[in-house]
Write an enzyme that holds these catalytic residues in place. Structure first.
Site, mmCIF file in Angstrom:
data_model
loop_
_atom_site.group_PDB
_atom_site.id
_atom_site.type_symbol
_atom_site.label_atom_id
_atom_site.label_comp_id
_atom_site.label_asym_id
_atom_site.label_seq_id
_atom_site.Cartn_x
_atom_site.Cartn_y
_atom_site.Cartn_z
ATOM 1 C CB ILE A 77 -0.927 0.010 1.232
ATOM 2 C CG1 ILE A 77 -1.897 -1.177 1.181
ATOM 3 C CG2 ILE A 77 -1.689 1.333 1.308
ATOM 4 C CD1 ILE A 77 -2.888 -1.128 0.037
ATOM 5 C CE LYS A 78 3.794 4.389 -4.924
ATOM 6 N NZ LYS A 78 4.067 4.723 -6.352
ATOM 7 C CB VAL A 79 1.030 5.660 2.758
ATOM 8 C CG1 VAL A 79 0.562 6.801 3.640
ATOM 9 C CG2 VAL A 79 0.060 4.483 2.838
#
EC number: 2.2.1.2
Length: 335
Positions: free
Chosen positions: A134-136
């Site tokens: 998950i890119k944050v």
């Protein structure tokens, strides 16, 4: 002779930075990364229109026939990203990075909720969370969200990382992976100094990633470093040996077509001397980031640009939904 791409793959995990499925098939990377801009670009390729249509139809079914077009599009934003991610995972053996809405970058709980939803959507199509990053965005709020997600077994890729303070905070949070943006750092220094080019190891983006890599390895952090956002081949070659490098198709092609000898520049087993371990509270993080004008400006710019890409994707999906539900079959375009 062995190509530069094969040599690089022997010392670094090569990741494809694209949403174009054909490009991924061509270069056979281990992993792949996507972002709002890449998904927007891929969504406008006619060959992938069926994926967009399926995403919209699934979203309509999920929210119900009486839901507004806006509700369908809101649902479809995540659906589209997961649909492309699923198709990518049919091609690669490793992981795909799927990004949380950049407009949530300063909202910890909303980021957590969105990440959980994305993982649930992957689960519904039989994709294990072990194959998803998950890119944050690497804001304080984003890093704190990632810390919670990692405790739940949801692996995170902290993106839009430009400053050392961001890297330190990410390591302390125990995130799986960070993506320092090499080329965008170079862009800032070129604009700031008026200098047209930097030689290999003097490239400010290369210097930044090298510093972070050696800091992580010297202090035994498990967080991996994935150099991203390259402007030229030299930046990639100067980071040979980095844990991972995510590379656009045009550079993958150049690497594949060259058989020059590649020298390892970074070695996790033999890191160069680095700073001793630093602990950052929220105040320390914000102060260090504020004092780093480059990192502050590029982080803000990155969030704004990714947010704009999401808004453009919303427009595209809204337009396509109206075509589908009116029985039309026009091609996708944001024009």
């Amino acid at each position: 002779m062995t190509s530069l791409l094969d040599q690089l793959s022997s010392m670094t995990v090569v990741v494809a930075d694209t949403g174009d499925l054909e490009a991924i098939r061509t270069f056979k990377p281990q992993d792949a990364t996507t972002n709002p801009s890449l998904i927007l670009a891929a969504a406008q390729i006619p060959a992938y229109q069926n994926l967009i249509d399926k995403s919209l139809q699934a979203s309509r079914q999920r929210v119900g026939s009486f839901a507004s077009a806006k509700e369908v599009v809101d649902e479809a934003l995540d659906e589209v990203c997961v649909t492309f991610g699923k198709e990518i995972l049919k091609i690669i053996p490793g992981r795909v990075s799927t990004e949380v809405d950049a407009r949530l970058s300063f909202n910890t709980q909303a980021t957590i909720n969105k990440a959980r939803k994305i993982i649930d959507l992957y689960k519904k199509v039989d994709i294990s969370k072990e194959r998803v990053l998950i890119k944050v965005a690497s804001t304080w709020e984003g890093i704190k969200a990632a810390e919670v997600l990692e405790s739940e077994g949801i692996h995170c890729n902290l993106t839009l990382l430009f400053g050392f303070s961001q890297a330190v905070a990410c390591a302390e949070a125990g995130v799986t992976l960070i993506s320092p943006f090499v080329g965008r750092i170079l862009d800032w220094y070129k604009a700031e100094t008026g200098k047209d080019s930097y030689a290999g190891e003097e490239d400010p983006g290369v210097v930044s990633v090298t510093k972070i890599f050696n800091y992580y390895k010297s202090n035994n952090y498990k967080t991996e470093v994935m150099g991203a956002s390259f402007r030229n081949i030299d930046e990639i070659l100067e980071l040979a040996g980095c844990d991972l490098l995510t590379i656009a198709p045009k550079f993958l092609e150049q690497l594949e077509n060259s058989d020059s000898k590649l020298t390892r520049k970074l070695d996790s087993l033999k890191p160069l001397p680095s700073e001793t371990k630093i602990h950052l509270e929220e105040y320390d993080f914000r102060n260090m980031l504020k004092l780093d004008r480059m990192a502050t400006e590029k982080l803000e710019e990155g969030i704004i640009n990714f947010s704009k890409a999401i808004e453009q994707l919303e427009q595209l999906l809204s337009k396509r939904l109206s075509y589908i539900e009116s029985g039309s079959n026009a091609e996708l375009s944001i024009a």
